[in-house]
Design an enzyme around this catalytic site. Sequence first.
Site, PDB file in Angstrom:
ATOM      1  N   GLY A 134     -23.029  53.749   0.772  1.00 17.17           N
ATOM      2  CA  GLY A 134     -24.033  53.960  -0.276  1.00 17.17           C
ATOM      3  C   GLY A 134     -24.925  52.764  -0.538  1.00 17.17           C
ATOM      4  CB  THR A 154     -22.416  50.020   7.727  1.00 16.32           C
ATOM      5  OG1 THR A 154     -23.639  50.691   7.495  1.00 16.32           O
ATOM      6  CG2 THR A 154     -22.668  48.529   7.760  1.00 16.32           C
ATOM      7  CB  THR A 174     -22.166  52.427   4.974  1.00 15.30           C
ATOM      8  OG1 THR A 174     -23.247  51.550   5.119  1.00 15.30           O
ATOM      9  CG2 THR A 174     -20.885  51.695   4.671  1.00 15.30           C
ATOM     10  CB  SER A 234     -22.272  43.313   3.185  1.00 14.18           C
ATOM     11  OG  SER A 234     -21.777  44.618   3.074  1.00 14.18           O
TER      12      SER A 234
HETATM   13  O1  DON Z   1     -23.775  46.123   4.077  1.00 10.22           O
HETATM   14  C1  DON Z   1     -24.377  46.784   3.256  1.00 10.22           C
HETATM   15  O2  DON Z   1     -24.294  46.622   2.064  1.00 10.22           O
HETATM   16  C2  DON Z   1     -25.273  47.927   3.738  1.00 10.22           C
HETATM   17  N1  DON Z   1     -25.706  47.655   5.070  1.00 10.22           N
HETATM   18  C3  DON Z   1     -24.519  49.211   3.626  1.00 10.22           C
HETATM   19  C4  DON Z   1     -25.315  50.404   4.076  1.00 10.22           C
HETATM   20  C5  DON Z   1     -24.815  51.687   3.561  1.00 10.22           C
HETATM   21  O3  DON Z   1     -23.898  51.756   2.797  1.00 10.22           O
HETATM   22  C6  DON Z   1     -25.568  52.903   3.979  1.00 10.22           C
HETATM   23  N2  DON Z   1     -24.890  54.083   3.502  1.00 10.22           N
HETATM   24  N3  DON Z   1     -25.198  54.977   2.872  1.00 10.22           N
END
Ligand code: DON
Length: 569
Positions: free
Chosen positions: A470, A396, A378, A449
């Site tokens: 994150g 993301t 992301t 999400s």
């Molecule tokens: O939508 C979400 O919450 C996750 N797919 C986000 C993924 C993410 O933040 C990865 N990054 N470090």
Amino acid sequence: MIKNICLTFLALILFFNCSETKPQLDNNKPVNRGLITKKAMVVSARQEASKIGSLIMQQGGNAFDAMMATEMALAVTFPSAGNLGGGGFLVFRLNDGTKGSLDYREKAPISATTHMYLDTLGEVIPHKSSIGPFAVGVPGTIAGIFEAQKTYGLLEVSQILKPVIELAQKGYIMTKNQAEYINNFDSIFLAVNKKPILYTGGFIAGDTLKNIKLAETLKRISENGVNEFYTGKTAELLTAFIQDKGGIITLEDLKAYKPIWREPISFSYKDYKITSMGPPSSGGICLGQILKMVEPYPIETYTHNSVKTMQVITEAERRSYADRSFFLGDPDFVKIPDTTLLSEAYLSQKMNSFSFEKASSSSEVSHGFINGYESPETTHYSIVDPFGNAIAVTTTLNASYGSKLFVDELGFFLNNEMDDFSSKPGVPNFYGLIGAEANKVEPQKRMLSSMTPTIVEKDNKLVMTVGTPGGSTIITSVAQTLINVIDYNMSMHDAVNAPRFHHQWLPDYIRVESGKYNASTLKELQNLGYNIDDTYYKTIGRVDGILVLEDSSLEAGADSRGDDTAYGF
Ligand code: DON
């Protein structure tokens, strides 16, 4: 695993000529400020993307034009998360105070089924939802940026995409972080794609990476518009690729994809009005729950990241994530009791079981019971434009490089967002998040999400635009950044760079960034019954934000955990 995703970007990175030190008037402690500009600013994960977004505003564009440019420039220069093959959320505030949000989250394909990740015994098939063709949700990014730009932008798409196409053609210089990081993925890229891809290895800092296929894809999109991606040649190449790999996304899926304007979540925290993303992101509701559970405690009188402060925030985080797991999902499929979930009565009752004497236990904390409720890598960037419009965008592929499937003909990676669904109630996903019925897989549904693009106002004026990547730590990182500015009077720069911790109900740990906390604070928390994990995360989140200072100038918070950089004028 999460270590691989949100990685060790750490202290190798300096502050990109963005820091200056100013005396703080109230207590003479130095305040580090980020880059300050007068009129406009972009803060993003890559300097090229911030620069292109800023350039578009210098050419007369507004924040929505800059969004399209920045998002696509991130797809070129930050392929672990910047994307055409993923999705995201936009929260905005126009200069007249109007606020709104756009959901361009991926969707489950039409032929997806609730049990598609389970074997015949009903057990989760390892990695099926996170690696390879079944992990891919129907991408929303191109639809999202076109919808936002068409509705509010000022410039022609061809003008906006021109510098991005040139960047993909001429290439960008890899940073040390980026080169080291991408080399870790060599074997998985090879295993999933069955051949070397553009991003297969042996990179070193200073290498130039061109993506000619992506330049061609962007050129077609620039010429033919959004339909190029959803019904045109790009759509045909994309679905042929996925189906060749055994995946289930069809042209019908792409044709059916639509971004959705949604009412954002709004709530007050002290004198501030906060606007953030609503479902299918849990971000806004959980951010609201956490801050409203913290609000009655005078944490501004406790020291930043002291035992008492960490206790209050942890207990609020624990309680909110228990609700997240049970209640939240795609609002087009499940009824979400958002008013109750954010009500002071409900939240204060949830905090009744908290005492400073002893840690609560997650096994004793569950979701609330609400009458009438039917159960059923992301990247973030913030922009303020010269007209006073502000946007916060988090986008993301889910994990770094998503499903690891790289569409070589088109020059981009495909997401693995399907893992954000609950494959089976009670079984944790990639981020250890537990889901329930509300977030089960259903055809055409959006997966829950944690993304939390957020805008803060005071006295009807813009104060901040902020967000972070994150995974499950997104919400807690945004909450702590807001608390840093609002309660601890930190600059934007200091607020994003302060050490962070995270609790998500289950597993029942406070996770702290390793090496950033006093041993005595952690010991005291352990004595109160908190489980501490200071080994799991080297870094938590990479928050990027913009703070409006008293004289109306803009201060950048570009997280030094990454290559994040601000540009503006
Ligand atoms: O939508 C979400 O919450 C996750 N797919 C986000 C993924 C993410 O933040 C990865 N990054 N470090």
